[in-house]
Enzyme design. Sequence first.
Site, PDB file in Angstrom:
ATOM      1  CE  LYS A 205      -3.478   2.450   2.714  1.00 54.17           C
ATOM      2  NZ  LYS A 205      -4.273   2.481   3.963  1.00 54.17           N
ATOM      3  N   GLY A 266      -4.449  -1.497   5.514  1.00 60.59           N
ATOM      4  CA  GLY A 266      -3.724  -2.638   4.958  1.00 60.59           C
ATOM      5  C   GLY A 266      -4.303  -3.960   5.404  1.00 60.59           C
ATOM      6  NE  ARG A 267      -5.362  -3.040  11.660  1.00 62.30           N
ATOM      7  CZ  ARG A 267      -4.680  -1.897  11.655  1.00 62.30           C
ATOM      8  NH1 ARG A 267      -3.546  -1.803  10.969  1.00 62.30           N
ATOM      9  NH2 ARG A 267      -5.118  -0.836  12.319  1.00 62.30           N
ATOM     10  CD  GLU A 352      -0.605  -3.524  11.893  1.00 57.41           C
ATOM     11  OE1 GLU A 352      -1.209  -3.458  10.802  1.00 57.41           O
ATOM     12  OE2 GLU A 352       0.597  -3.813  11.994  1.00 57.41           O
ATOM     13  CG  HIS A 383      -2.355 -34.412  19.534  1.00 57.81           C
ATOM     14  ND1 HIS A 383      -2.514 -35.620  20.159  1.00 57.81           N
ATOM     15  CD2 HIS A 383      -3.437 -34.262  18.723  1.00 57.81           C
ATOM     16  CE1 HIS A 383      -3.634 -36.200  19.730  1.00 57.81           C
ATOM     17  NE2 HIS A 383      -4.213 -35.396  18.849  1.00 57.81           N
ATOM     18  CE  LYS A 511       6.929  -0.773   9.360  1.00 54.72           C
ATOM     19  NZ  LYS A 511       5.890  -0.168   8.487  1.00 54.72           N
TER      20      LYS A 511
END
Length: 546
Positions: A205, A266-267, A352, A383, A511
Amino acid sequence: MQTKKPISDVYSNWSQLQEHAKEWQNRTLKQAFEADTNRASRYTVAAAGLELDYSKNHIDDTTLSLLLSLAEQADLKNAIKKLLRGDHVNNTEDRPALHTALRFSGEAKTDEQREVAPVLDKMAGLIERVHSGAWTGFSGKKITDVVNIGIGGSDLGPRMVTKALTPFHTGDVNVHFVANIDGAEIFDLCQSLDAESTLWLVASKSFSTLETLQNALTARSWMLDKGCPEADLGKHFVAISSKVDKAVEFGIDEENIFPMWDWVGGRYSLWSAIGMPIAFAVGMENFNKLRQGAAALDDHFAEAPLERNIPVLMGLIMFWYSNGLGADNQAVLPYANHLQLLPAYLQQLEMESNGKSVNKQGERLGYQTGSVVWGTEGTNGQHSFHQLLHQGTVLTPIDFIAPLKAHHPLAHQQKYLVANCIAQSQALMTGRDLEASKAELRAQGVNESEIDLLAEHKVHPGNNPSNTIVMEQLSPETLGALIAAYEHKVFTLGVLWNINSFDQWGVELGKLLGTHVATAIDTTDIPSDWDSSTQKLVKRFIEANN
Ligand code: F6P
């Protein structure tokens, strides 16, 4: 120290909920079911191909009415209207959150839909040209492999849906995903690819994400190394971005760039051209069915009364666990191997969106918001971590997800799969008390002294809550509805917490510091004001790689 806003400042009747929560400390779900034989049917809602059974939760009519009073105080109904009509609900970026506009069908009626329609048409054209072989690579070969380069919302949704819809793959092309900056991912994949028949989708994006740009540069170099003339790179690269100029600057032909928009997070973007890998895998018709399934859930979200509204109920119940009963995590356990990537997708969607500690007005919060989301496909989790769920000390509300019919012919295995899903929610809720544990040991012929030692260890406290979401079968439509249900659950929670679910300022510092550490490695000039751990670790990396 800035004071933190308590939840009691947000909701006038918070003390009532606190008192009610205490009542649930002395009550069990088993008793609740024994007291009401209609509990399951009363606490099940069906819509858009989904059935939510929320009866195995620490709730009763009083709980629900208290939670609905919170929704009223939070003006949830109006908040839903504002979301769906495009108000700037993303207040810190002054944007709408109109992912719902991406899944319209029929005639475009809004400005956003009029922007989306031509992009969907262009997507359909590309898919058709590649599937038919009309689109060829630099040596004239048909495309056999499509690789999506993207990360976060430009990867997790498309990757999850492509996996989930495996039974619907057309087989025209193989679809792959590269996300991590760890070169191992793209390096390993390239060993199996033929550059002459590979199409790369650069999905970003912002078109400024380090991982995606580095992987795209690697892909570009690899294509050139494999003999692709620079002039023919355009036959092997497509971009999806809201920053068309940056994609052109990278070297992608403008006619091969698919736009997306700032009014889609974005998500929340898999319904846009970011979903291109899905369409390459299952065809445009099934991609549109996915969008239609989500649209059906959107209509339910917009129209159903709050007390019969699947995403609203999911949100209210999770709020109750987070802020009333003290749960800081939630598990999503899809009993379908094709949904094995759903928990990872929901981690970004939920964490987020709602991993925030400041409200929409910028006030620091004194109450819990987004919880840790985790999970694995069933029955594998049984398990691995179900021991903790049954006998641990952590409260973990669970969403069991169970498509009832399989796409494969192994009916007896489908029976065991769903039987286990149902049994796990039953065992977690009913448990097994000390007397029952002793009786079981006696029935096995264990002597009394051993029973005294073992019995406590075999007690299952029970009273563990869960939702069970069933669908007839996993299809583009039911998957679309399921994803939309979670999107709107997340929104409901954001409204109840008065937070902005659509920004993500918290990803920036990491970042930024990442670029500083990379520079220190490049220059071997490590800032002396960095903490000793960071300095030592950077030195260690330099030593190991020189
Ligand atoms: O994690 C931060 C983030 O911005 C996500 O919100 C987003 O989905 C991801 O990085 C990728 O961003 P882009 O699509 O701009 O490359």
